[in-house]
Design a protein around this motif. Structure first.
Motif, PDB file in Angstrom:
ATOM      1  N   GLU A 179       0.826  -1.210   0.000  1.00 14.30           N
ATOM      2  CA  GLU A 179       0.000   0.000   0.000  1.00 14.30           C
ATOM      3  C   GLU A 179       0.859   1.258   0.000  1.00 14.30           C
ATOM      4  O   GLU A 179       0.607   2.188  -0.769  1.00 14.30           O
ATOM      5  CB  GLU A 179      -0.954  -0.013   1.196  1.00 14.30           C
ATOM      6  CG  GLU A 179      -2.050  -1.063   1.056  1.00 14.30           C
ATOM      7  CD  GLU A 179      -2.903  -1.241   2.292  1.00 14.30           C
ATOM      8  OE1 GLU A 179      -2.519  -0.733   3.382  1.00 14.30           O
ATOM      9  OE2 GLU A 179      -3.953  -1.907   2.187  1.00 14.30           O
ATOM     10  N   GLY A 192       2.261   2.290  -3.263  1.00 14.60           N
ATOM     11  CA  GLY A 192       1.320   2.793  -4.262  1.00 14.60           C
ATOM     12  C   GLY A 192       0.466   1.736  -4.923  1.00 14.60           C
ATOM     13  O   GLY A 192      -0.306   2.038  -5.830  1.00 14.60           O
ATOM     14  N   MET A 193       0.578   0.492  -4.464  1.00 12.95           N
ATOM     15  CA  MET A 193      -0.226  -0.583  -5.052  1.00 12.95           C
ATOM     16  C   MET A 193      -1.626  -0.568  -4.442  1.00 12.95           C
ATOM     17  O   MET A 193      -1.829  -0.110  -3.316  1.00 12.95           O
ATOM     18  CB  MET A 193       0.467  -1.928  -4.828  1.00 12.95           C
ATOM     19  CG  MET A 193       1.876  -1.963  -5.412  1.00 12.95           C
ATOM     20  SD  MET A 193       2.710  -3.544  -5.178  1.00 12.95           S
ATOM     21  CE  MET A 193       2.127  -4.380  -6.668  1.00 12.95           C
ATOM     22  N   LYS A 194      -2.572  -1.082  -5.203  1.00 12.44           N
ATOM     23  CA  LYS A 194      -3.973  -1.126  -4.767  1.00 12.44           C
ATOM     24  C   LYS A 194      -4.423  -2.583  -4.643  1.00 12.44           C
ATOM     25  O   LYS A 194      -4.020  -3.437  -5.433  1.00 12.44           O
ATOM     26  CB  LYS A 194      -4.882  -0.414  -5.779  1.00 12.44           C
ATOM     27  CG  LYS A 194      -4.484   1.019  -6.049  1.00 12.44           C
ATOM     28  CD  LYS A 194      -4.851   1.916  -4.911  1.00 12.44           C
ATOM     29  CE  LYS A 194      -4.579   3.363  -5.264  1.00 12.44           C
ATOM     30  NZ  LYS A 194      -3.795   4.061  -4.320  1.00 12.44           N
ATOM     31  N   PHE A 195      -5.316  -2.807  -3.683  1.00 10.93           N
ATOM     32  CA  PHE A 195      -5.885  -4.140  -3.499  1.00 10.93           C
ATOM     33  C   PHE A 195      -6.518  -4.619  -4.804  1.00 10.93           C
ATOM     34  O   PHE A 195      -7.255  -3.873  -5.445  1.00 10.93           O
ATOM     35  CB  PHE A 195      -6.937  -4.110  -2.392  1.00 10.93           C
ATOM     36  CG  PHE A 195      -7.660  -5.415  -2.209  1.00 10.93           C
ATOM     37  CD1 PHE A 195      -7.086  -6.443  -1.479  1.00 10.93           C
ATOM     38  CD2 PHE A 195      -8.895  -5.617  -2.795  1.00 10.93           C
ATOM     39  CE1 PHE A 195      -7.747  -7.656  -1.323  1.00 10.93           C
ATOM     40  CE2 PHE A 195      -9.563  -6.817  -2.655  1.00 10.93           C
ATOM     41  CZ  PHE A 195      -8.990  -7.841  -1.912  1.00 10.93           C
ATOM     42  N   ASP A 196      -6.223  -5.844  -5.185  1.00 11.19           N
ATOM     43  CA  ASP A 196      -6.785  -6.419  -6.405  1.00 11.19           C
ATOM     44  C   ASP A 196      -7.781  -7.528  -6.088  1.00 11.19           C
ATOM     45  O   ASP A 196      -8.915  -7.487  -6.541  1.00 11.19           O
ATOM     46  CB  ASP A 196      -5.655  -6.946  -7.303  1.00 11.19           C
ATOM     47  CG  ASP A 196      -6.153  -7.515  -8.608  1.00 11.19           C
ATOM     48  OD1 ASP A 196      -7.031  -6.886  -9.233  1.00 11.19           O
ATOM     49  OD2 ASP A 196      -5.664  -8.593  -9.015  1.00 11.19           O
ATOM     50  N   TYR A 245      -2.117  -7.447  -4.719  1.00 10.64           N
ATOM     51  CA  TYR A 245      -2.103  -6.012  -4.964  1.00 10.64           C
ATOM     52  C   TYR A 245      -1.554  -5.778  -6.363  1.00 10.64           C
ATOM     53  O   TYR A 245      -0.839  -6.624  -6.907  1.00 10.64           O
ATOM     54  CB  TYR A 245      -1.253  -5.282  -3.914  1.00 10.64           C
ATOM     55  CG  TYR A 245      -2.028  -4.957  -2.669  1.00 10.64           C
ATOM     56  CD1 TYR A 245      -2.380  -3.649  -2.368  1.00 10.64           C
ATOM     57  CD2 TYR A 245      -2.434  -5.953  -1.804  1.00 10.64           C
ATOM     58  CE1 TYR A 245      -3.113  -3.349  -1.230  1.00 10.64           C
ATOM     59  CE2 TYR A 245      -3.162  -5.668  -0.660  1.00 10.64           C
ATOM     60  CZ  TYR A 245      -3.500  -4.362  -0.385  1.00 10.64           C
ATOM     61  OH  TYR A 245      -4.235  -4.063   0.733  1.00 10.64           O
ATOM     62  N   ILE A 268      -0.435  -2.506  -9.380  1.00 17.12           N
ATOM     63  CA  ILE A 268      -0.303  -1.115  -9.816  1.00 17.12           C
ATOM     64  C   ILE A 268      -0.130  -1.128 -11.327  1.00 17.12           C
ATOM     65  O   ILE A 268       0.642  -1.915 -11.868  1.00 17.12           O
ATOM     66  CB  ILE A 268       0.862  -0.374  -9.102  1.00 17.12           C
ATOM     67  CG1 ILE A 268       0.836   1.119  -9.481  1.00 17.12           C
ATOM     68  CG2 ILE A 268       2.197  -1.020  -9.382  1.00 17.12           C
ATOM     69  CD1 ILE A 268       1.734   1.988  -8.612  1.00 17.12           C
ATOM     70  N   GLU A 305      -1.331   4.420 -13.268  1.00 15.80           N
ATOM     71  CA  GLU A 305      -1.599   4.792 -11.879  1.00 15.80           C
ATOM     72  C   GLU A 305      -0.322   5.179 -11.120  1.00 15.80           C
ATOM     73  O   GLU A 305      -0.396   5.733 -10.031  1.00 15.80           O
ATOM     74  CB  GLU A 305      -2.241   3.616 -11.140  1.00 15.80           C
ATOM     75  CG  GLU A 305      -3.560   3.189 -11.722  1.00 15.80           C
ATOM     76  CD  GLU A 305      -4.027   1.843 -11.197  1.00 15.80           C
ATOM     77  OE1 GLU A 305      -5.238   1.596 -11.263  1.00 15.80           O
ATOM     78  OE2 GLU A 305      -3.191   1.035 -10.738  1.00 15.80           O
TER      79      GLU A 305
END
Length: 185
Positions: A144, A147-151, A164, A166, A170
């Motif tokens: 997080e 800069g990664m987002k939950f997938d 996660y 990115i 993004e």
């Protein structure tokens, strides 16, 4: 063969060599590191050598694999990061690990951010994925902060696994550590 060395704020990264296998084996069998990396299994020296050989081959063929991490002013390896194939079927994913003596200092986040930058700038990846066992909340926080987002959250190979992701569009390079690429050899 010439090797690429990467430097970020506090850290230096270089492709692992077969000369690093014993040091990486010691790190990989540390109880805190192996808990999620090797599903708490103590791998043999031969398994570590095989991973080292695979990493050297990946780096030579594709420009990615595992990189040793040290502080910029030392040569002692304190961790590893890079891209590795996980799961069945194999999926290319971001991987990072820091020796427990250095936990809680933001080093894994710096390494993850640097490898994400490398993945987009040098490998021309369109997206970068990473996964961890659901109980590994420290790794979730690193993803997080990088800069990664939950997938997704699924059962993979019998484990509750969190993914996660990115995507290139993004990614914000200004939120990554300044990075210098040096060719050595």
């Amino acid at each position: 063969m010439k090797a690429l060395v990467i430097e970020s704020g506090r850290l230096r990264y270089r492709p692992l060599t077969l000369g690093d296998v014993d040091e990486m084996h010691r790190l990989w069998i540390d109880p805190g590191v192996r808990k999620y990396l090797w599903d708490d299994r103590v791998i043999s020296a031969e398994e570590a050598r095989e991973a080292g050989e695979a990493s050297v081959s990946l780096y030579q063929d594709k420009g990615f694999g595992l990189w040793g991490i040290s502080f910029r002013d030392t040569v002692k390896l304190i961790g590893f990061c890079g891209y590795w194939f996980f799961h069945d079927p194999p999926e290319l994913q971001l991987l990072y690990g820091i020796a427990p003596d250095y936990w809680g200092k933001g080093l894994a986040t710096e390494a993850a951010q640097t490898m994400i930058r490398y993945g987009f700038e040098r490998l021309s990846l369109d997206q970068i994925a990473a996964s961890t066992d659901a109980p590994n909340q420290a790794s979730v926080r690193v993803m997080e902060k990088a800069g990664m987002k939950f997938d997704k959250r699924i059962e993979k190979n019998g484990l509750d696994t969190i993914y996660y992701l990115i995507r290139r569009e993004e990614w914000h390079p200004d939120r990554s550590p300044d990075t210098v690429y040096l060719t050595i050899g």
